[in-house]
Design a protein around this motif. Structure first.
Motif, PDB file in Angstrom:
ATOM      1  N   TRP A 168       0.874  -1.184   0.000  1.00  0.00           N
ATOM      2  CA  TRP A 168       0.000   0.000   0.000  1.00  0.00           C
ATOM      3  C   TRP A 168       0.902   1.224   0.000  1.00  0.00           C
ATOM      4  CZ3 TRP A 168      -1.514  -4.602   1.420  1.00  0.00           C
ATOM      5  CH2 TRP A 168      -2.846  -4.984   1.218  1.00  0.00           C
ATOM      6  N   GLU A 169       0.752   2.082  -1.006  1.00  0.00           N
ATOM      7  CA  GLU A 169       1.631   3.258  -1.085  1.00  0.00           C
ATOM      8  C   GLU A 169       0.793   4.532  -1.069  1.00  0.00           C
ATOM      9  OE1 GLU A 169       2.430   5.654  -3.512  1.00  0.00           O
ATOM     10  OE2 GLU A 169       0.914   5.102  -4.985  1.00  0.00           O
ATOM     11  N   PHE A 170       1.387   5.608  -0.496  1.00  0.00           N
ATOM     12  CA  PHE A 170       0.655   6.846  -0.229  1.00  0.00           C
ATOM     13  C   PHE A 170       1.383   8.081  -0.752  1.00  0.00           C
ATOM     14  CE2 PHE A 170       0.358   3.868   3.471  1.00  0.00           C
ATOM     15  CZ  PHE A 170      -0.842   3.283   3.100  1.00  0.00           C
ATOM     16  N   ARG A 171       2.129   7.948  -1.847  1.00  0.00           N
ATOM     17  CA  ARG A 171       3.013   9.028  -2.299  1.00  0.00           C
ATOM     18  C   ARG A 171       2.389   9.852  -3.417  1.00  0.00           C
ATOM     19  NH1 ARG A 171       9.149   7.514  -3.141  1.00  0.00           N
ATOM     20  NH2 ARG A 171       9.130   9.788  -3.162  1.00  0.00           N
ATOM     21  N   ALA A 172       1.937  11.049  -3.095  1.00  0.00           N
ATOM     22  CA  ALA A 172       1.436  11.958  -4.128  1.00  0.00           C
ATOM     23  C   ALA A 172       2.565  12.494  -4.994  1.00  0.00           C
ATOM     24  CB  ALA A 172       0.681  13.121  -3.487  1.00  0.00           C
ATOM     25  N   GLU A 173       3.802  12.346  -4.529  1.00  0.00           N
ATOM     26  CA  GLU A 173       4.956  12.789  -5.316  1.00  0.00           C
ATOM     27  C   GLU A 173       5.395  11.741  -6.325  1.00  0.00           C
ATOM     28  OE1 GLU A 173       6.511  11.370  -1.249  1.00  0.00           O
ATOM     29  OE2 GLU A 173       4.746  12.331  -2.107  1.00  0.00           O
ATOM     30  N   GLY A 174       4.689  10.631  -6.409  1.00  0.00           N
ATOM     31  CA  GLY A 174       5.036   9.560  -7.343  1.00  0.00           C
ATOM     32  C   GLY A 174       5.490   8.326  -6.599  1.00  0.00           C
ATOM     33  N   THR A 175       5.090   7.160  -7.086  1.00  0.00           N
ATOM     34  CA  THR A 175       5.389   5.915  -6.372  1.00  0.00           C
ATOM     35  C   THR A 175       6.888   5.670  -6.242  1.00  0.00           C
ATOM     36  OG1 THR A 175       3.352   4.996  -7.299  1.00  0.00           O
ATOM     37  CG2 THR A 175       4.901   3.448  -6.316  1.00  0.00           C
ATOM     38  N   GLY A 176       7.644   5.919  -7.312  1.00  0.00           N
ATOM     39  CA  GLY A 176       9.091   5.687  -7.290  1.00  0.00           C
ATOM     40  C   GLY A 176       9.517   4.460  -8.056  1.00  0.00           C
ATOM     41  N   TYR A 177       8.546   3.683  -8.558  1.00  0.00           N
ATOM     42  CA  TYR A 177       8.844   2.478  -9.316  1.00  0.00           C
ATOM     43  C   TYR A 177       7.556   2.044 -10.018  1.00  0.00           C
ATOM     44  CZ  TYR A 177       6.691   0.594  -5.098  1.00  0.00           C
ATOM     45  OH  TYR A 177       5.836   0.361  -4.050  1.00  0.00           O
ATOM     46  N   PRO A 178       7.654   1.306 -11.115  1.00  0.00           N
ATOM     47  CA  PRO A 178       6.446   0.821 -11.793  1.00  0.00           C
ATOM     48  C   PRO A 178       5.809  -0.342 -11.040  1.00  0.00           C
ATOM     49  CG  PRO A 178       8.405   0.048 -12.943  1.00  0.00           C
ATOM     50  CD  PRO A 178       8.893   0.988 -11.868  1.00  0.00           C
ATOM     51  N   ASP A 179       4.498  -0.494 -11.201  1.00  0.00           N
ATOM     52  CA  ASP A 179       3.781  -1.585 -10.528  1.00  0.00           C
ATOM     53  C   ASP A 179       4.332  -2.952 -10.908  1.00  0.00           C
ATOM     54  OD1 ASP A 179       2.268   0.484  -9.624  1.00  0.00           O
ATOM     55  OD2 ASP A 179       0.364  -0.219 -10.452  1.00  0.00           O
ATOM     56  N   SER A 180       4.846  -3.063 -12.137  1.00  0.00           N
ATOM     57  CA  SER A 180       5.325  -4.367 -12.614  1.00  0.00           C
ATOM     58  C   SER A 180       6.480  -4.898 -11.784  1.00  0.00           C
ATOM     59  CB  SER A 180       5.751  -4.262 -14.079  1.00  0.00           C
ATOM     60  OG  SER A 180       6.782  -3.289 -14.235  1.00  0.00           O
ATOM     61  N   GLU A 181       7.266  -4.003 -11.139  1.00  0.00           N
ATOM     62  CA  GLU A 181       8.416  -4.457 -10.368  1.00  0.00           C
ATOM     63  C   GLU A 181       8.016  -5.080  -9.031  1.00  0.00           C
ATOM     64  OE1 GLU A 181      11.858  -2.147 -10.159  1.00  0.00           O
ATOM     65  OE2 GLU A 181      11.812  -1.519 -12.261  1.00  0.00           O
ATOM     66  N   VAL A 182       6.738  -4.966  -8.681  1.00  0.00           N
ATOM     67  CA  VAL A 182       6.241  -5.645  -7.479  1.00  0.00           C
ATOM     68  C   VAL A 182       5.107  -6.598  -7.872  1.00  0.00           C
ATOM     69  CG1 VAL A 182       6.966  -3.856  -5.866  1.00  0.00           C
ATOM     70  CG2 VAL A 182       4.720  -3.697  -6.954  1.00  0.00           C
ATOM     71  N   TYR A 183       5.181  -7.089  -9.100  1.00  0.00           N
ATOM     72  CA  TYR A 183       4.221  -8.072  -9.630  1.00  0.00           C
ATOM     73  C   TYR A 183       2.784  -7.559  -9.640  1.00  0.00           C
ATOM     74  CZ  TYR A 183       8.245 -10.806  -7.939  1.00  0.00           C
ATOM     75  OH  TYR A 183       9.514 -11.261  -7.642  1.00  0.00           O
ATOM     76  N   GLY A 184       2.614  -6.240  -9.621  1.00  0.00           N
ATOM     77  CA  GLY A 184       1.267  -5.680  -9.594  1.00  0.00           C
ATOM     78  C   GLY A 184       0.569  -5.818  -8.260  1.00  0.00           C
ATOM     79  N   ARG A 185       1.283  -6.277  -7.231  1.00  0.00           N
ATOM     80  CA  ARG A 185       0.669  -6.443  -5.903  1.00  0.00           C
ATOM     81  C   ARG A 185       0.749  -5.123  -5.139  1.00  0.00           C
ATOM     82  NH1 ARG A 185       4.314 -11.401  -4.004  1.00  0.00           N
ATOM     83  NH2 ARG A 185       4.094 -12.754  -5.835  1.00  0.00           N
ATOM     84  N   ILE A 186      -0.001  -4.135  -5.592  1.00  0.00           N
ATOM     85  CA  ILE A 186       0.122  -2.804  -5.013  1.00  0.00           C
ATOM     86  C   ILE A 186      -1.220  -2.090  -5.058  1.00  0.00           C
ATOM     87  CG2 ILE A 186       0.843  -1.772  -7.220  1.00  0.00           C
ATOM     88  CD1 ILE A 186       2.741   0.031  -5.517  1.00  0.00           C
ATOM     89  N   HIS A 187      -1.478  -1.300  -4.020  1.00  0.00           N
ATOM     90  CA  HIS A 187      -2.695  -0.506  -3.894  1.00  0.00           C
ATOM     91  C   HIS A 187      -2.272   0.951  -3.732  1.00  0.00           C
ATOM     92  CE1 HIS A 187      -5.039  -4.227  -3.083  1.00  0.00           C
ATOM     93  NE2 HIS A 187      -3.894  -4.612  -2.515  1.00  0.00           N
TER      94      HIS A 187
END
Length: 447
Positions: free
Chosen positions: A79-98
């Motif tokens: 679960w990420e909360f960064r309005a400044e940008g996640t910092g990495y693409p979802d694919s690098e965490v297998y899409g397991r991200i909210h």
């Protein structure tokens, strides 16, 4: 120098950099990463990165993924909360991200809380419909930039609302697990702490029901306002990713009350009245019985515009917008700034910066159509969420708000709605916690 030696030197250098950047936050003793287990199933970490130079001093995303894979197999999600940008693409965490991003050093739009809690609950309790059983050591990984304020607000909110922790115990646990001894609290921003208190009430007193409504700011009372202080009203837009200034008070929108009179005497002279009328003049909920004098003079520098000027720092000021001031959600931020001109250069320097968030629903809006929020100077948020606010700009502030009502003469739209300003006036939107199996709304990641 051999390649092996160069590689070791680089690893040592990046390790030292990460320790410096982590600062007061504890690193995981085994992984050497800036993360901690808040509980057995909640991990808090600083924002990882996949690109240089950030990955040299922050958690490399591949190192974090390898650690999670080795400890939890497929049973982790982020679960990420960064309005400044996640910092990495979802694919690098297998899409397991909210994604639930909002700006750093601020509390979340409260409408996020039911959805965040539901998605974490569904994952950790095995209610997401996947084959993985909840007994297989599932963990929820929360991160923002430093893995402290925003992440701590969410971690403590989950512990309170889903795991039954007492608010004080949840905050203390997060501090003990996330911070080095003697380096302060994990959740330290005043407004974020206020939000954790809201979650505690939402859980234990309000049956986890939140009602979102537009809010009208009727007037703002300020005691001890110094010369040259700028006052603005802000709120969230763009799904909570941005903060917008909806109004900055002009000098024509304020009056000085009880000039030379003590604060306690003024409070005795003021009576709170409720009002049901809806007019463009925004009638006062506080009615002073002492004489009110409108101040039109400028300060010695002759500055004008949107800056608020006072003749005495002990005066009580009422700021009342000329037009209805309506925010689209119940999350409200009052912002204060002061600039002073240096005598030896003539340059203007920012000498005071402070703000404070409140949510009208938890400041009386769960029972009444209007209310008051108040805060002392020492309890305001400072620069970048810290306690530093510069020179004292005021003593105390009260914000008088109400839920806006449609004017009787306002024509109905085709769908039965009325509008005031730019806000469609609908009945409050009830936002419960989605039940297991129900769809949970999520926001888009920030660019």
């Amino acid at each position: 120098m051999s390649a092996t030696t160069q590689e070791l030197s680089y690893c040592e250098m990046t390790s030292i950099l990460r320790q410096i950047v982590a600062g007061p936050r504890l690193q995981h003793p085994e992984a050497g990463l800036d993360l901690c287990y808040v509980t057995d199933n909640i991990i808090a970490t600083s924002g990882p990165s996949s690109t240089y130079p950030q990955r040299a001093y922050r958690n490399p995303i591949d190192a974090l993924v390898n650690f999670l894979n080795s400890k939890h197999g497929e049973n982790w999600s982020i679960w990420e909360f960064r309005a400044e940008g996640t910092g990495y693409p979802d694919s690098e965490v297998y899409g397991r991200i909210h994604h639930f991003p909002w700006p750093d050093h601020h509390p979340p739009p409260f409408a996020f809380i039911p959805a965040i809690m539901a998605t974490m609950r569904n994952w950790l309790q095995g209610e997401d419909g996947r084959d993985n059983s909840p007994e297989r050591n599932r963990v929820a990984v929360v991160h923002c930039k430093a893995g402290k304020g925003r992440s701590g607000t969410v971690a403590c909110s989950y512990m309170i609302s889903q795991d039954g922790w007492r608010m004080e115990d949840a905050l203390q646990r997060f501090t003990e697990r996330r911070m080095r001894v003697g380096f302060g609290n994990g959740v330290s921003v005043s407004s974020q702490l206020r939000w954790v208190g809201y979650v505690n009430r939402w859980t234990n007193q309000m049956r986890k029901v939140y009602i979102e409504r537009p809010v009208e700011i009727v007037e703002i009372h300020i005691w001890g306002l110094r010369d040259g202080v700028d006052v603005g009203v802000e709120g969230y837009v763009d799904e909570g990713k941005k903060i917008k200034c909806f109004h900055r008070f002009h000098r024509s929108e304020r009056t000085v009350v009880d000039e030379g009179k003590s604060l306690s005497a003024y409070m005795e002279d003021c009576e709170i009245r409720t009002t049901s009328e809806s007019s463009t003049s925004s009638p006062s909920i506080f009615t002073p019985t002492v004489p009110v004098e409108t101040v039109t003079s400028l300060d010695s520098s002759g500055r004008s515009g949107n800056t608020i000027f006072t003749t005495k720092k002990t005066s009580s000021i009422i700021l009342r917008p000329n037009q209805p001031l309506i925010l689209p959600t119940s999350d409200v931020n009052i912002n204060f700034g002061r600039q002073s001109k240096a005598a030896y250069t003539g340059w203007e320097m920012v000498t005071s910066v402070a703000h404070t968030w409140f949510n009208a629903y938890f400041e009386g809006g769960d029972q009444y159509d209007s209310g008051v929020f108040e805060c002392e100077w020492d309890a305001l948020d400072g620069v970048k969420g810290g306690t530093r606010k510069g020179t004292r700009a005021l003593e105390r502030v009260k914000v008088v708000w109400r839920y806006p009502r449609p004017r009787e003469k306002e024509p109905l739209k085709q769908d039965g709605r009325r509008e005031i300003g730019h806000v469609s006036l609908l009945p409050g939107k009830v936002i419960p916690v989605p039940k297991p199996g129900e769809p949970v709304p999520e926001t888009r990641p920030a660019n």
